[in-house]
Write a protein that holds these residues in place. Structure first.
Motif, mmCIF file in Angstrom:
data_model
loop_
_atom_site.group_PDB
_atom_site.id
_atom_site.type_symbol
_atom_site.label_atom_id
_atom_site.label_comp_id
_atom_site.label_asym_id
_atom_site.label_seq_id
_atom_site.Cartn_x
_atom_site.Cartn_y
_atom_site.Cartn_z
ATOM 1 N N UNK A 133 0.844 -1.184 0.000
ATOM 2 C CA UNK A 133 0.000 0.000 0.000
ATOM 3 C C UNK A 133 0.880 1.235 0.000
ATOM 4 N N UNK A 134 0.254 2.370 -0.221
ATOM 5 C CA UNK A 134 0.987 3.621 -0.261
ATOM 6 C C UNK A 134 1.254 4.084 1.171
ATOM 7 N N UNK A 135 2.327 3.597 1.716
ATOM 8 C CA UNK A 135 2.656 3.791 3.125
ATOM 9 C C UNK A 135 2.638 5.261 3.533
ATOM 10 N N UNK A 136 3.180 6.109 2.712
ATOM 11 C CA UNK A 136 3.329 7.514 3.068
ATOM 12 C C UNK A 136 2.010 8.272 3.144
ATOM 13 N N UNK A 137 0.902 7.658 2.742
ATOM 14 C CA UNK A 137 -0.404 8.304 2.790
ATOM 15 C C UNK A 137 -1.177 8.018 4.070
ATOM 16 N N UNK A 138 -0.665 7.158 4.927
ATOM 17 C CA UNK A 138 -1.453 6.672 6.048
ATOM 18 C C UNK A 138 -0.855 6.977 7.405
ATOM 19 N N UNK A 139 -1.742 7.346 8.313
ATOM 20 C CA UNK A 139 -1.409 7.330 9.731
ATOM 21 C C UNK A 139 -1.148 5.883 10.139
ATOM 22 N N UNK A 140 -0.120 5.680 10.933
ATOM 23 C CA UNK A 140 0.204 4.350 11.421
ATOM 24 C C UNK A 140 0.095 4.319 12.938
ATOM 25 N N UNK A 141 -0.367 3.189 13.440
ATOM 26 C CA UNK A 141 -0.573 3.021 14.871
ATOM 27 C C UNK A 141 0.196 1.824 15.404
ATOM 28 N N UNK A 142 0.568 1.924 16.664
ATOM 29 C CA UNK A 142 1.036 0.779 17.434
ATOM 30 C C UNK A 142 -0.001 0.477 18.511
ATOM 31 N N UNK A 143 -0.380 -0.785 18.594
ATOM 32 C CA UNK A 143 -1.272 -1.282 19.628
ATOM 33 C C UNK A 143 -0.543 -2.338 20.444
ATOM 34 N N UNK A 144 -1.104 -2.651 21.589
ATOM 35 C CA UNK A 144 -0.604 -3.776 22.359
ATOM 36 C C UNK A 144 -1.763 -4.511 23.000
ATOM 37 N N UNK A 145 -1.529 -5.784 23.312
ATOM 38 C CA UNK A 145 -2.570 -6.607 23.883
ATOM 39 C C UNK A 145 -1.954 -7.671 24.774
ATOM 40 N N UNK A 146 -2.554 -7.849 25.935
ATOM 41 C CA UNK A 146 -2.186 -8.930 26.836
ATOM 42 C C UNK A 146 -3.349 -9.909 26.897
ATOM 43 N N UNK A 147 -3.087 -11.169 27.254
ATOM 44 C CA UNK A 147 -4.170 -12.152 27.304
ATOM 45 C C UNK A 147 -5.317 -11.708 28.196
ATOM 46 N N UNK A 148 -6.530 -11.839 27.686
ATOM 47 C CA UNK A 148 -7.707 -11.483 28.448
ATOM 48 C C UNK A 148 -8.065 -10.016 28.424
ATOM 49 N N UNK A 149 -7.290 -9.221 27.729
ATOM 50 C CA UNK A 149 -7.554 -7.796 27.652
ATOM 51 C C UNK A 149 -7.702 -7.368 26.199
ATOM 52 N N UNK A 150 -8.421 -6.286 26.006
ATOM 53 C CA UNK A 150 -8.579 -5.735 24.672
ATOM 54 C C UNK A 150 -7.307 -5.026 24.239
ATOM 55 N N UNK A 151 -7.144 -4.960 22.949
ATOM 56 C CA UNK A 151 -6.019 -4.207 22.426
ATOM 57 C C UNK A 151 -6.169 -2.729 22.762
ATOM 58 N N UNK A 152 -5.067 -2.110 23.100
ATOM 59 C CA UNK A 152 -5.084 -0.699 23.394
ATOM 60 C C UNK A 152 -4.114 0.031 22.480
ATOM 61 N N UNK A 153 -4.531 1.203 22.075
ATOM 62 C CA UNK A 153 -3.695 2.025 21.218
ATOM 63 C C UNK A 153 -2.567 2.615 22.045
ATOM 64 N N UNK A 154 -1.352 2.370 21.615
ATOM 65 C CA UNK A 154 -0.176 2.833 22.330
ATOM 66 C C UNK A 154 0.334 4.152 21.768
ATOM 67 N N UNK A 155 0.403 4.224 20.457
ATOM 68 C CA UNK A 155 0.948 5.414 19.820
ATOM 69 C C UNK A 155 0.479 5.486 18.384
ATOM 70 N N UNK A 156 0.434 6.688 17.864
ATOM 71 C CA UNK A 156 0.092 6.892 16.472
ATOM 72 C C UNK A 156 0.990 7.971 15.893
ATOM 73 N N UNK A 157 1.137 7.934 14.595
ATOM 74 C CA UNK A 157 1.979 8.911 13.928
ATOM 75 C C UNK A 157 1.357 9.283 12.597
ATOM 76 N N UNK A 158 1.353 10.566 12.304
ATOM 77 C CA UNK A 158 0.782 11.053 11.068
ATOM 78 C C UNK A 158 1.548 10.581 9.855
ATOM 79 N N UNK A 159 0.904 10.700 8.718
ATOM 80 C CA UNK A 159 1.497 10.213 7.480
ATOM 81 C C UNK A 159 2.842 10.857 7.183
#
Length: 115
Positions: free
Chosen positions: A27-53
């Protein structure tokens, strides 16, 4: 066609550092905001960080603010997460995600922080 491959996780002691990478393709990487998430067993994924395109605007989960730094290299189609002063509570599977694209997750990389 979209591919996200995380790497850089591992076992580290409290206070240590890791640098995660997410190599992107299909995909056109430079056009998209990218996110890092994390998840531990039994818990929902949480957004850790995001960065603009363009790599300028960043946002962080409050509990990682000041310890984690998200960055990207659009020439390499790669997003990074530098994690410093790691805590046991940071132990999780870390995933990268294309913002706004359903199902666009990587396989994840495990981060384990020992006390």
């Amino acid at each position: 066609q979209v591919q996200l491959v995380e790497s850089g996780g591992g076992l580290v002691q409290s206070g240590g550092s890791l640098r995660l990478s997410c190599a992107a393709a299909g995909f056109r990487f430079s056009d998209y905001v990218m996110n890092w998430y994390r998840q531990t067993p039994g818990k929902e994924r949480e957004l850790v960080a995001s960065i603009g395109a363009d790599g300028i605007n960043t946002n962080y989960l409050p509990i990682v603010k000041g310890r984690f730094t998200i960055s990207r290299d659009n020439n390499k189609s790669t997003v990074y997460l530098q994690m410093n002063n790691l805590r046991p509570e940071d132990t999780a599977m870390y995933y990268c995600k294309i913002f706004g694209v359903v199902g666009a997750w990587g396989q994840g990389t495990q981060v384990t922080v020992s006390s």
